[in-house]
Design an enzyme around this catalytic site. Sequence first.
Site, PDB file in Angstrom:
ATOM      1  N   LYS A  97      38.059  41.085  38.236  1.00 48.53           N
ATOM      2  CA  LYS A  97      37.720  41.015  36.999  1.00 48.53           C
ATOM      3  C   LYS A  97      37.598  39.414  36.354  1.00 48.53           C
ATOM      4  O   LYS A  97      36.574  39.202  35.596  1.00 48.53           O
ATOM      5  CB  LYS A  97      39.295  41.255  36.070  1.00 48.53           C
ATOM      6  CG  LYS A  97      39.806  42.561  36.224  1.00 48.53           C
ATOM      7  CD  LYS A  97      38.979  43.841  35.286  1.00 48.53           C
ATOM      8  CE  LYS A  97      39.199  43.910  34.134  1.00 48.53           C
ATOM      9  NZ  LYS A  97      37.716  44.660  33.446  1.00 48.53           N
ATOM     10  N   PRO A 107      44.499  40.903  43.444  1.00 54.81           N
ATOM     11  CA  PRO A 107      42.572  41.437  43.917  1.00 54.81           C
ATOM     12  C   PRO A 107      42.296  41.986  42.601  1.00 54.81           C
ATOM     13  O   PRO A 107      41.311  41.639  42.143  1.00 54.81           O
ATOM     14  CB  PRO A 107      43.187  42.182  44.872  1.00 54.81           C
ATOM     15  CG  PRO A 107      44.618  42.075  45.694  1.00 54.81           C
ATOM     16  CD  PRO A 107      45.406  41.011  44.499  1.00 54.81           C
ATOM     17  N   TYR A 108      43.180  42.327  41.610  1.00 55.63           N
ATOM     18  CA  TYR A 108      42.771  43.246  40.336  1.00 55.63           C
ATOM     19  C   TYR A 108      41.626  42.135  39.754  1.00 55.63           C
ATOM     20  O   TYR A 108      40.728  42.231  39.271  1.00 55.63           O
ATOM     21  CB  TYR A 108      43.704  43.594  40.283  1.00 55.63           C
ATOM     22  CG  TYR A 108      43.412  44.691  38.605  1.00 55.63           C
ATOM     23  CD1 TYR A 108      42.453  45.609  38.837  1.00 55.63           C
ATOM     24  CD2 TYR A 108      43.921  43.718  37.300  1.00 55.63           C
ATOM     25  CE1 TYR A 108      41.874  45.963  37.120  1.00 55.63           C
ATOM     26  CE2 TYR A 108      43.634  44.255  36.377  1.00 55.63           C
ATOM     27  CZ  TYR A 108      42.671  45.267  36.359  1.00 55.63           C
ATOM     28  OH  TYR A 108      42.227  45.178  34.871  1.00 55.63           O
ATOM     29  N   MET A 109      42.764  40.780  39.412  1.00 52.99           N
ATOM     30  CA  MET A 109      42.868  39.852  38.814  1.00 52.99           C
ATOM     31  C   MET A 109      41.020  39.193  39.178  1.00 52.99           C
ATOM     32  O   MET A 109      40.445  38.861  38.644  1.00 52.99           O
ATOM     33  CB  MET A 109      43.587  38.830  38.488  1.00 52.99           C
ATOM     34  CG  MET A 109      44.620  39.471  37.707  1.00 52.99           C
ATOM     35  SD  MET A 109      44.810  40.583  35.977  1.00 52.99           S
ATOM     36  CE  MET A 109      45.709  41.407  35.415  1.00 52.99           C
TER      37      MET A 109
END
Lengths: 210, 210
Positions: free
Chosen positions: B129, B124-126
């Site tokens: 980004k 999810p973080y990637m």
Amino acid sequence: MTTLVIGANGQIGHQFCALAAQAGLPIKAMIRNEDQRAWFAERGIDAVIADLEGDFRHAFEGCDQVLFTAGSGPHTGSDKTLLIDLYAATRAIDVSRELGIKRFLMVSALRAENPQEAPEKLRPYMAAKFSADAYLRASNVPYLILKPGRLIDEPATQRVATSLAETGGENTVSRANVAHALVHLVQAEDLTGREFHLLDGERGIAEALR
Amino acid sequence: MTTLVIGANGQIGHQFCALAAQAGLPIKAMIRNEDQRAWFAERGIDAVIADLEGDFRHAFEGCDQVLFTAGSGPHTGSDKTLLIDLYAATRAIDVSRELGIKRFLMVSALRAENPQEAPEKLRPYMAAKFSADAYLRASNVPYLILKPGRLIDEPATQRVATSLAETGGENTVSRANVAHALVHLVQAEDLTGREFHLLDGERGIAEALR
């Protein structure tokens, strides 16, 4: 034009597919697993199993346009919002560009234009929709973006509005009216590069969305 | 060029600001509140208070380029990831375009290029980004994107690599080396439209990032 329906098993997806099948429109429903197939088979709708978080490129075969109405919705966790509403959408846009899909119809949200104006708890979701829409605009894939207001479960009136000014601030729209609007848009083949708000209102769909 | 440092109070932000101040580079640290100011004042660094989730346009005054190293990090909740790593970044890019900022340096992440290759819990973080980077590329703001590997707390070696092939698969980089790399990049004024991976390695920073 055959339309790939991504998110076919969702609430709007089901209503759209049922209406499209009744109208004899060529569609292909992308579903997650075999259990979901019966509902579509009963209505004579072609379905393809694919994983939105994995490999789904094969689902595009034979399709000319894409309707993206997949969504975790604003009330699931933000992990899923990032993986589905944002990242799966961007990958579907990438595949559409690579395969020369003729048009990508995105179901977005009224407040996706300005997440800061959304109620605080909806802001993360609206941020994801904002970015998915921005990615689509920048993609060179011909597109339409439909931005419904707050979704409610009421019968279709097939009467809509396209601005809060027009409704006196009323911000709701029935999923049934959204489904009818999508049936109109998938057939309005010449319409691209346009974005519409959608609310329950007083105007006919074809007149409001053109 | 005066550099606005968004995320100045973060771990990389602090290290970058300290090095930049030592080197006499003109920077302006964007911070969240008055409590954070003393650390910067002690080092003679100009600071401006602004809210990344609210109004921050005033912080850009007098700045020529922007370094975005704000981030909730991969281990905070995805709500914050959506609001900071994704949406605050897109708004900072919008403001940069509107104000004619000369260059936007984004601190991204190695796996942001292909979130599906990241460990599942980081995806999810990637994804956030990935989309922030895509928004920057499509923005028409001159940019650089730095994509560090997994961040670790080790002293600066000032020796780096720019591919996993070069490191034999070792995927770590010290925050201190990232800060040194940023000090190099903010001064490399002619470098735009480039994206660099960054890992701990064997090469000098100026030679690796050019």
